[in-house]
Scaffold this motif. Structure first.
Motif, PDB file in Angstrom:
ATOM      1  N   ALA A   7     -35.766   3.401  11.519  1.00  0.00           N
ATOM      2  CA  ALA A   7     -34.613   4.289  11.503  1.00  0.00           C
ATOM      3  C   ALA A   7     -33.509   3.576  10.725  1.00  0.00           C
ATOM      4  CB  ALA A   7     -34.156   4.605  12.917  1.00  0.00           C
ATOM      5  N   ARG A   9     -29.579   4.117   9.261  1.00  0.00           N
ATOM      6  CA  ARG A   9     -28.343   4.913   9.210  1.00  0.00           C
ATOM      7  C   ARG A   9     -27.616   4.559   7.927  1.00  0.00           C
ATOM      8  NH1 ARG A   9     -25.757   8.775  11.511  1.00  0.00           N
ATOM      9  NH2 ARG A   9     -23.517   8.696  11.771  1.00  0.00           N
ATOM     10  N   THR A  10     -27.458   5.546   7.048  1.00  0.00           N
ATOM     11  CA  THR A  10     -26.823   5.291   5.759  1.00  0.00           C
ATOM     12  C   THR A  10     -25.368   5.746   5.735  1.00  0.00           C
ATOM     13  OG1 THR A  10     -27.690   7.375   4.887  1.00  0.00           O
ATOM     14  CG2 THR A  10     -28.978   5.384   4.461  1.00  0.00           C
ATOM     15  N   ASN A 128     -26.748  13.701   4.955  1.00  0.00           N
ATOM     16  CA  ASN A 128     -27.751  13.266   5.926  1.00  0.00           C
ATOM     17  C   ASN A 128     -27.594  11.763   6.143  1.00  0.00           C
ATOM     18  OD1 ASN A 128     -29.945  12.742   7.513  1.00  0.00           O
ATOM     19  ND2 ASN A 128     -31.441  13.676   6.168  1.00  0.00           N
ATOM     20  N   ALA A 129     -26.996  11.395   7.246  1.00  0.00           N
ATOM     21  CA  ALA A 129     -26.682   9.981   7.493  1.00  0.00           C
ATOM     22  C   ALA A 129     -27.819   9.210   8.146  1.00  0.00           C
ATOM     23  CB  ALA A 129     -25.439   9.888   8.370  1.00  0.00           C
ATOM     24  N   ASP A 130     -28.854   9.910   8.619  1.00  0.00           N
ATOM     25  CA  ASP A 130     -29.955   9.251   9.319  1.00  0.00           C
ATOM     26  C   ASP A 130     -31.249   9.414   8.534  1.00  0.00           C
ATOM     27  OD1 ASP A 130     -28.527   8.406  11.733  1.00  0.00           O
ATOM     28  OD2 ASP A 130     -28.284  10.561  12.069  1.00  0.00           O
ATOM     29  N   ARG A 131     -31.889   8.292   8.249  1.00  0.00           N
ATOM     30  CA  ARG A 131     -33.112   8.292   7.451  1.00  0.00           C
ATOM     31  C   ARG A 131     -34.239   7.612   8.202  1.00  0.00           C
ATOM     32  NH1 ARG A 131     -32.829  11.783   3.337  1.00  0.00           N
ATOM     33  NH2 ARG A 131     -30.791  11.702   2.366  1.00  0.00           N
ATOM     34  N   THR A 132     -35.447   7.962   7.811  1.00  0.00           N
ATOM     35  CA  THR A 132     -36.647   7.338   8.346  1.00  0.00           C
ATOM     36  C   THR A 132     -37.418   6.735   7.173  1.00  0.00           C
ATOM     37  OG1 THR A 132     -36.794   8.944  10.120  1.00  0.00           O
ATOM     38  CG2 THR A 132     -38.815   7.756   9.583  1.00  0.00           C
TER      39      THR A 132
END
Length: 140
Positions: A7, A9-10, A128-132
């Motif tokens: 996970a 967070r950008t 989109n602040a959350d990446r996988t």
């Protein structure tokens, strides 16, 4: 095959995130020695790259992407993909230039990177602040 997700967070800004330490940690957890590591970001608006960080190359990449993919669209005509924040259409073109995946050789339990190379997530999408990021390791 070993696999896991990270996970990341950008935040709300364009960002290059160095994932190298987390990649190495996953390889340690798996007891990896030799093989191939796949790094994949399952998002339509982000990519992964191998580049130098910390000496300005990450910011240079973001600047170059802004030049190649301006928020106003090609020749200032806007983007056909127009939902989201202004200029978001450019984010959907990004993976054609910064691939959503890469494969690295793993030797002696470490990604076989050059002296100044890092494994990085490249994210220009402010919506989109959350990446996988998916890591998959195949033993050799």
């Amino acid at each position: 095959m070993e696999t896991t997700t990270l996970a990341v967070r950008t935040g709300g800004d364009e960002r290059v995130v160095d994932l190298t330490a987390r990649v190495e940690e996953a390889l340690d957890d798996w007891g990896a020695a030799e093989g191939l590591l796949s790094v994949f970001v399952p998002h339509a608006t982000a990519g992964v790259a191998v580049l130098e960080t910390g000496a300005g190359s990450d910011e240079d990449l973001l600047r170059a992407l802004r030049d190649v993919l301006p928020a106003a669209g090609p020749q200032g005509e806007g983007w056909r993909h127009a939902h989201g924040s202004p200029g978001h259409g450019r984010d959907h073109v990004l993976p054609a230039l910064v691939s959503p995946s890469l494969v690295l050789p793993v030797l002696d339990g470490r990604p076989a990177l050059g002296t100044w190379q890092s494994v990085c997530l490249v994210d220009t999408n402010r919506d989109n602040a959350d990446r996988t990021v998916r890591l998959s390791f195949v033993r050799g």
